[in-house]
Design an enzyme around this catalytic site. Structure first.
Site, PDB file in Angstrom:
ATOM      1  N   THR A 178       0.815  -1.213   0.000  1.00  0.00           N
ATOM      2  CA  THR A 178       0.000   0.000   0.000  1.00  0.00           C
ATOM      3  C   THR A 178       0.851   1.266   0.000  1.00  0.00           C
ATOM      4  O   THR A 178       2.002   1.252   0.456  1.00  0.00           O
ATOM      5  CB  THR A 178      -0.912   0.011   1.243  1.00  0.00           C
ATOM      6  OG1 THR A 178      -1.584   1.260   1.359  1.00  0.00           O
ATOM      7  CG2 THR A 178      -0.095  -0.187   2.516  1.00  0.00           C
ATOM      8  N   ASP A 179       0.259   2.351  -0.450  1.00  0.00           N
ATOM      9  CA  ASP A 179       0.958   3.644  -0.387  1.00  0.00           C
ATOM     10  C   ASP A 179       1.015   4.196   1.031  1.00  0.00           C
ATOM     11  O   ASP A 179       1.768   5.125   1.319  1.00  0.00           O
ATOM     12  CB  ASP A 179       0.306   4.666  -1.320  1.00  0.00           C
ATOM     13  CG  ASP A 179      -1.174   4.923  -1.037  1.00  0.00           C
ATOM     14  OD1 ASP A 179      -1.730   4.287  -0.127  1.00  0.00           O
ATOM     15  OD2 ASP A 179      -1.772   5.761  -1.738  1.00  0.00           O
ATOM     16  N   GLU A 180       0.231   3.624   1.954  1.00  0.00           N
ATOM     17  CA  GLU A 180       0.198   4.157   3.321  1.00  0.00           C
ATOM     18  C   GLU A 180       1.516   3.960   4.067  1.00  0.00           C
ATOM     19  O   GLU A 180       1.753   4.609   5.088  1.00  0.00           O
ATOM     20  CB  GLU A 180      -0.969   3.546   4.094  1.00  0.00           C
ATOM     21  CG  GLU A 180      -2.308   3.907   3.490  1.00  0.00           C
ATOM     22  CD  GLU A 180      -3.485   3.655   4.417  1.00  0.00           C
ATOM     23  OE1 GLU A 180      -3.328   3.821   5.639  1.00  0.00           O
ATOM     24  OE2 GLU A 180      -4.550   3.284   3.903  1.00  0.00           O
ATOM     25  N   TYR A 225      -1.907  -0.197  10.980  1.00  0.00           N
ATOM     26  CA  TYR A 225      -2.008  -0.896   9.698  1.00  0.00           C
ATOM     27  C   TYR A 225      -0.814  -0.576   8.810  1.00  0.00           C
ATOM     28  O   TYR A 225      -0.147  -1.475   8.284  1.00  0.00           O
ATOM     29  CB  TYR A 225      -3.303  -0.510   8.978  1.00  0.00           C
ATOM     30  CG  TYR A 225      -3.272  -0.814   7.500  1.00  0.00           C
ATOM     31  CD1 TYR A 225      -3.106  -2.119   7.039  1.00  0.00           C
ATOM     32  CD2 TYR A 225      -3.382   0.200   6.548  1.00  0.00           C
ATOM     33  CE1 TYR A 225      -3.055  -2.409   5.680  1.00  0.00           C
ATOM     34  CE2 TYR A 225      -3.344  -0.075   5.193  1.00  0.00           C
ATOM     35  CZ  TYR A 225      -3.181  -1.376   4.765  1.00  0.00           C
ATOM     36  OH  TYR A 225      -3.123  -1.657   3.421  1.00  0.00           O
ATOM     37  N   LYS A 274       2.215  -3.114   7.373  1.00  0.00           N
ATOM     38  CA  LYS A 274       2.522  -3.320   5.962  1.00  0.00           C
ATOM     39  C   LYS A 274       3.954  -2.897   5.645  1.00  0.00           C
ATOM     40  O   LYS A 274       4.632  -3.539   4.839  1.00  0.00           O
ATOM     41  CB  LYS A 274       1.528  -2.552   5.084  1.00  0.00           C
ATOM     42  CG  LYS A 274       0.137  -3.148   5.080  1.00  0.00           C
ATOM     43  CD  LYS A 274       0.090  -4.568   4.539  1.00  0.00           C
ATOM     44  CE  LYS A 274       0.356  -4.637   3.057  1.00  0.00           C
ATOM     45  NZ  LYS A 274       0.202  -6.027   2.523  1.00  0.00           N
TER      46      LYS A 274
END
Length: 355
Positions: free
Chosen positions: A132-134, A158, A162
């Protein structure tokens, strides 16, 4: 054949359906069917000899060992993850177990199996990790979009989980030579998305005449990617990506959350008018969540330049397809609205005071 972890979830199920619509190469899906895993997403594949489903956890080493030995896959595509930021705030433990420990177990099982393969077979194998970009944190209004070299700065449990899994995948390549590929995508939307994420939650609530909860001022910006475009990008990376490389996947659609909500209301009003009036009347601003990142944006020039991938959908075309899919599948919406789902929505939003 290929193994797809998390293949009954939102993005994973879209990937499996997309894969089998374009190829006869068999797929085995491994999914624990947690709250967001829905085998009904793959109902159309029942009886298809190219498809096999195994219910199980990626953290179950014996199970993963047995599947690798039996299937002898040419690739493993790893979608399985706990993925909702709000849930990670309320209960981070599940995110640590699945996203970190689960990925570690999967890597170790794959490494042990892969190391014993004949050289030609070993060289053809790929482990593709979907992220993810997060992991990159948040951007200011004028900051350049995230690139593959942007330093990691995760701000939620989260995102941190990741980021850790991304680091594990990288380390297993550089230390052990495991042939890995990593993709970091922006916010996905489209069919089969569990109604806790922004777009399906707004669709479902608007159709039911319920409040449309918007965090803070609603000006958090995300880069929106239609799930079908994400699937085509993953296929392309699996086909031609350079080992050990990371590819950012984005839709070139930076939009504020409140703009998304108003667009959903307008499209629903046009397709299925509400006698009570425009659905924008249902917008309700609620207290912002802790550590809410202000802006995400993806620079997808690497995958475009090196692999020739570009999104096929604009936001206008993608959101229209999404709205139409949800309107055409009321039985799917009803199926996911179990007691547990309603309890989660009540827990997450019911106790929030208006901002």
């Amino acid at each position: 054949m290929i193994i797809v972890t998390g293949g009954a979830g939102f993005i994973g199920s879209n990937f499996v359906l997309d894969w089998l619509s374009a190829s006869d190469e068999p797929v085995l899906v491994l999914d624990s069917l947690s709250y967001a895993g829905n085998l009904g997403n793959l109902r159309s594949l029942q009886g298809d000899a190219r498809f096999e489903f195994v219910r199980g956890d990626i953290g179950d080493r014996a199970l993963v060992d047995s599947l690798l030995a039996r299937c002898q896959p040419r690739a493993l595509v790893h979608f399985a993850a706990e993925s909702h930021v709000d849930r990670s705030i309320h209960g981070p433990g599940a995110f640590m177990r699945t996203n970190i420990e689960g990925t570690f177990t999967l890597l170790e099982a794959t490494r042990a199996w892969w190391s014993a393969l004949p050289v030609p077979t070993r060289e053809g194998f790929r482990f593709l990790h979907v992220s993810t970009d997060e992991v990159y944190g948040t951007l200011g209004p004028a900051d350049p979009a995230f690139s593959e070299t942007t330093p990691y700065a995760p701000n939620s449990p989260y995102a941190a989980s990741k980021a850790a899994s991304d680091h594990l995948v990288r380390a297993w390549h550089h230390t052990y030579g495991l042939p890995v590929l990593t993709t970091n995508c922006s916010n996905n939307y489209g069919p089969y998305q569990f109604p806790e994420k922004l777009i399906p939650l707004m669709i479902v609530n608007a159709l039911a005449g319920k409040p449309l909860p918007v965090y803070g001022d609603g000006m958090q910006i995300r880069d929106w990617l239609y799930v079908g475009d994400h699937c085509s990008a993953v296929r392309r990376v699996l086909e031609a990506g350079q080992l050990g490389e990371t590819y950012n996947i984005g839709g070139h659609n930076e939009k504020a959350n409140i703009e998304i909500v108003r667009t959903v209301c307008a499209l629903l009003d046009a397709r299925r008018p509400d006698p009570a009036g425009p659905r924008s009347r249902l917008i309700t601003y609620v207290t912002d969540r802790p550590g809410h990142d202000r802006r995400y944006a993806i620079n997808a020039s690497k995958i475009e330049r090196e692999l020739g991938w570009r999104p096929a959908e604009t936001f206008d075309s993608g959101i229209a397809r999404t709205i139409d899919w949800y309107l055409a599948h009321p039985e799917w919406i009803a199926g996911v609205q179990s007691g547990a789902y309603r309890e989660w929505i009540d827990t997450q939003y019911g106790s929030r005071k208006s901002a």
